[in-house]
Design a protein around this motif. Structure first.
Motif, PDB file in Angstrom:
ATOM      1  N   LEU A 184       8.757  -6.107   5.202  1.00 44.33           N
ATOM      2  CA  LEU A 184       8.159  -5.851   3.892  1.00 44.33           C
ATOM      3  C   LEU A 184       8.648  -4.518   3.335  1.00 44.33           C
ATOM      4  CD1 LEU A 184       4.471  -7.039   4.464  1.00 44.33           C
ATOM      5  CD2 LEU A 184       6.256  -8.206   3.123  1.00 44.33           C
ATOM      6  N   ASN A 185       8.718  -3.506   4.199  1.00 43.82           N
ATOM      7  CA  ASN A 185       9.195  -2.192   3.775  1.00 43.82           C
ATOM      8  C   ASN A 185      10.646  -2.265   3.287  1.00 43.82           C
ATOM      9  OD1 ASN A 185       9.005   0.642   3.398  1.00 43.82           O
ATOM     10  ND2 ASN A 185       9.950   0.981   5.383  1.00 43.82           N
ATOM     11  N   LYS A 186      11.492  -2.949   4.039  1.00 42.84           N
ATOM     12  CA  LYS A 186      12.907  -3.078   3.642  1.00 42.84           C
ATOM     13  C   LYS A 186      13.054  -3.881   2.357  1.00 42.84           C
ATOM     14  CE  LYS A 186      14.600  -2.667   8.335  1.00 42.84           C
ATOM     15  NZ  LYS A 186      15.043  -3.381   9.518  1.00 42.84           N
ATOM     16  N   LEU A 187      12.329  -4.992   2.254  1.00 40.79           N
ATOM     17  CA  LEU A 187      12.415  -5.832   1.056  1.00 40.79           C
ATOM     18  C   LEU A 187      11.914  -5.086  -0.180  1.00 40.79           C
ATOM     19  CD1 LEU A 187      11.196  -9.219   2.561  1.00 40.79           C
ATOM     20  CD2 LEU A 187      13.481  -8.747   1.642  1.00 40.79           C
ATOM     21  N   ALA A 188      10.844  -4.309  -0.023  1.00 35.62           N
ATOM     22  CA  ALA A 188      10.270  -3.580  -1.158  1.00 35.62           C
ATOM     23  C   ALA A 188      11.238  -2.537  -1.702  1.00 35.62           C
ATOM     24  CB  ALA A 188       8.963  -2.912  -0.748  1.00 35.62           C
ATOM     25  N   GLN A 189      12.148  -2.063  -0.863  1.00 32.36           N
ATOM     26  CA  GLN A 189      13.102  -1.039  -1.275  1.00 32.36           C
ATOM     27  C   GLN A 189      14.356  -1.609  -1.908  1.00 32.36           C
ATOM     28  OE1 GLN A 189      13.900   1.705   1.954  1.00 32.36           O
ATOM     29  NE2 GLN A 189      11.782   1.609   2.611  1.00 32.36           N
TER      30      GLN A 189
ATOM     31  N   LEU B  99      -4.334  -5.061  -2.668  1.00 33.40           N
ATOM     32  CA  LEU B  99      -3.714  -6.389  -2.771  1.00 33.40           C
ATOM     33  C   LEU B  99      -4.647  -7.505  -2.282  1.00 33.40           C
ATOM     34  CD1 LEU B  99      -0.150  -5.508  -1.421  1.00 33.40           C
ATOM     35  CD2 LEU B  99      -0.935  -5.565  -3.798  1.00 33.40           C
ATOM     36  N   ALA B 100      -5.802  -7.139  -1.762  1.00 29.20           N
ATOM     37  CA  ALA B 100      -6.737  -8.116  -1.197  1.00 29.20           C
ATOM     38  C   ALA B 100      -7.077  -9.205  -2.210  1.00 29.20           C
ATOM     39  CB  ALA B 100      -8.012  -7.422  -0.735  1.00 29.20           C
ATOM     40  N   GLY B 101      -7.162 -10.425  -1.712  1.00 29.47           N
ATOM     41  CA  GLY B 101      -7.537 -11.560  -2.544  1.00 29.47           C
ATOM     42  C   GLY B 101      -6.376 -12.227  -3.256  1.00 29.47           C
ATOM     43  N   ARG B 102      -5.181 -11.667  -3.122  1.00 29.91           N
ATOM     44  CA  ARG B 102      -4.022 -12.242  -3.783  1.00 29.91           C
ATOM     45  C   ARG B 102      -3.183 -13.019  -2.773  1.00 29.91           C
ATOM     46  NH1 ARG B 102      -1.403  -7.362  -6.961  1.00 29.91           N
ATOM     47  NH2 ARG B 102      -0.011  -9.013  -7.670  1.00 29.91           N
TER      48      ARG B 102
ATOM     49  N   PRO C  46       5.173  -0.754  -2.604  1.00 30.64           N
ATOM     50  CA  PRO C  46       5.106   0.706  -2.420  1.00 30.64           C
ATOM     51  C   PRO C  46       3.853   1.282  -3.086  1.00 30.64           C
ATOM     52  CG  PRO C  46       7.316   0.047  -3.074  1.00 30.64           C
ATOM     53  CD  PRO C  46       6.429  -1.165  -3.244  1.00 30.64           C
ATOM     54  N   GLY C  47       3.102   2.045  -2.313  1.00 27.63           N
ATOM     55  CA  GLY C  47       1.872   2.632  -2.831  1.00 27.63           C
ATOM     56  C   GLY C  47       0.636   1.782  -2.631  1.00 27.63           C
ATOM     57  N   SER C  48       0.795   0.553  -2.131  1.00 22.35           N
ATOM     58  CA  SER C  48      -0.364  -0.315  -1.908  1.00 22.35           C
ATOM     59  C   SER C  48      -0.581  -0.621  -0.426  1.00 22.35           C
ATOM     60  CB  SER C  48      -0.204  -1.618  -2.696  1.00 22.35           C
ATOM     61  OG  SER C  48       0.909  -2.342  -2.206  1.00 22.35           O
ATOM     62  N   GLU C  49      -0.012   0.206   0.425  1.00 21.75           N
ATOM     63  CA  GLU C  49      -0.193   0.020   1.868  1.00 21.75           C
ATOM     64  C   GLU C  49      -1.673   0.189   2.214  1.00 21.75           C
ATOM     65  OE1 GLU C  49       1.510   2.503   0.459  1.00 21.75           O
ATOM     66  OE2 GLU C  49       3.601   2.384   1.058  1.00 21.75           O
ATOM     67  N   ILE C  50      -2.106  -0.481   3.292  1.00 18.96           N
ATOM     68  CA  ILE C  50      -3.484  -0.279   3.740  1.00 18.96           C
ATOM     69  C   ILE C  50      -3.573   0.927   4.665  1.00 18.96           C
ATOM     70  CG2 ILE C  50      -4.328  -2.612   3.383  1.00 18.96           C
ATOM     71  CD1 ILE C  50      -3.768  -3.212   6.306  1.00 18.96           C
ATOM     72  N   ALA C  51      -2.431   1.339   5.216  1.00 17.28           N
ATOM     73  CA  ALA C  51      -2.360   2.530   6.067  1.00 17.28           C
ATOM     74  C   ALA C  51      -0.895   2.916   6.242  1.00 17.28           C
ATOM     75  CB  ALA C  51      -2.996   2.254   7.431  1.00 17.28           C
ATOM     76  N   VAL C  52      -0.688   4.146   6.668  1.00 14.83           N
ATOM     77  CA  VAL C  52       0.649   4.615   7.047  1.00 14.83           C
ATOM     78  C   VAL C  52       0.484   5.279   8.405  1.00 14.83           C
ATOM     79  CG1 VAL C  52       2.586   6.115   6.483  1.00 14.83           C
ATOM     80  CG2 VAL C  52       1.364   4.940   4.641  1.00 14.83           C
ATOM     81  N   GLU C  53       1.203   4.739   9.410  1.00 16.92           N
ATOM     82  CA  GLU C  53       1.091   5.255  10.773  1.00 16.92           C
ATOM     83  C   GLU C  53       2.252   6.183  11.095  1.00 16.92           C
ATOM     84  OE1 GLU C  53       1.195   2.049  13.605  1.00 16.92           O
ATOM     85  OE2 GLU C  53      -0.922   1.605  13.356  1.00 16.92           O
ATOM     86  N   PRO C  54       1.962   7.297  11.757  1.00 17.73           N
ATOM     87  CA  PRO C  54       3.079   8.101  12.271  1.00 17.73           C
ATOM     88  C   PRO C  54       3.641   7.415  13.518  1.00 17.73           C
ATOM     89  CG  PRO C  54       0.976   9.131  12.808  1.00 17.73           C
ATOM     90  CD  PRO C  54       0.666   7.907  11.996  1.00 17.73           C
ATOM     91  N   ARG C  55       4.932   7.206  13.532  1.00 18.97           N
ATOM     92  CA  ARG C  55       5.599   6.581  14.685  1.00 18.97           C
ATOM     93  C   ARG C  55       6.850   7.378  15.021  1.00 18.97           C
ATOM     94  NH1 ARG C  55       5.318  -0.028  14.310  1.00 18.97           N
ATOM     95  NH2 ARG C  55       3.082  -0.180  13.923  1.00 18.97           N
ATOM     96  N   THR C  56       7.458   7.041  16.150  1.00 24.83           N
ATOM     97  CA  THR C  56       8.738   7.655  16.526  1.00 24.83           C
ATOM     98  C   THR C  56       9.742   6.554  16.819  1.00 24.83           C
ATOM     99  OG1 THR C  56       8.115   7.791  18.856  1.00 24.83           O
ATOM    100  CG2 THR C  56       7.683   9.736  17.496  1.00 24.83           C
TER     101      THR C  56
END
Length: 183
Positions: free
Chosen positions: A46-51, A80-83, A92-102
């Motif tokens: 989803l991240n790659k496609l959105a970009q 985006l809930a309900g859609r 972009p900007g409608s994420e439910i969370a952003v996790e720090p990862r490595t």
């Protein structure tokens, strides 16, 4: 791209650890479940496609609850809930969370280094009991029937085992016939 529909089995079968590749020893550490790995795959895509792409995307999950009732439907959260289908440009900007990862990247002298990054989440699965695939494909048929695009979206089914509500062949064939009739 016209559209993509990710159809995800959220049954107990998907809550088992991912198998290690042949020749890889188990280090005894915690391994991701199949469902966690699928969620990472979907969120990464989803991240790659959105970009870089245009079109619409849907994430539909299916499972049964503790009473055996099928729980099938879009799995968007937050704004985006309900859609069902969402334009990629809205991700972009409608994420439910952003996790720090490595992640490991090549470093100086060819050694691998860990690099921190932020990983956006749009899909977080909720594991259930069984896998009602017939109900899931019937739900997909309904979603695709209301599709307003010119081509029927690509359906990507991610699953771990057999259907708990019968043979899904006829439900799958109905969807395939939609694409064969010009979409």
């Amino acid at each position: 791209m016209s559209g993509i529909l990710f159809l995800v089995d959220e049954s107990a079968a998907m809550n088992t650890p991912v198998a290690l590749p042949m020749g890889v020893a188990d280090s005894g550490g915690a391994r991701k479940t199949k469902l966690e790995s699928i969620a990472t795959l979907i969120n990464s895509n989803l991240n790659k496609l959105a970009q870089s792409a245009s079109g619409d995307v849907a994430v539909v999950g299916y499972r049964t609850d503790a009473d055996g009732t099928a729980v099938v439907g879009p799995r968007w959260g937050g704004s985006l809930a309900g859609r069902a289908f969402v334009p990629l440009a809205e991700l972009p900007g409608s994420e439910i969370a952003v996790e720090p990862r490595t992640r490991k990247v090549p470093g100086a002298g060819g050694l691998m280094e860990e690099q921190p990054f932020n990983f956006p989440l749009w899909y977080t699965p909720e594991p259930g009991q069984k896998a009602p695939q017939v109900a899931a494909f019937d739900s997909c048929f309904e979603l695709l029937s209301s599709w307003s695009g010119s081509d029927i979206p690509i359906v990507i089914h991610l699953f771990a085992g057999a259907s708990s509500d019968g043979n899904p062949l006829k439900a799958v064939q109905r969807i395939q016939e939609m694409g064969a009739s010009g979409g």
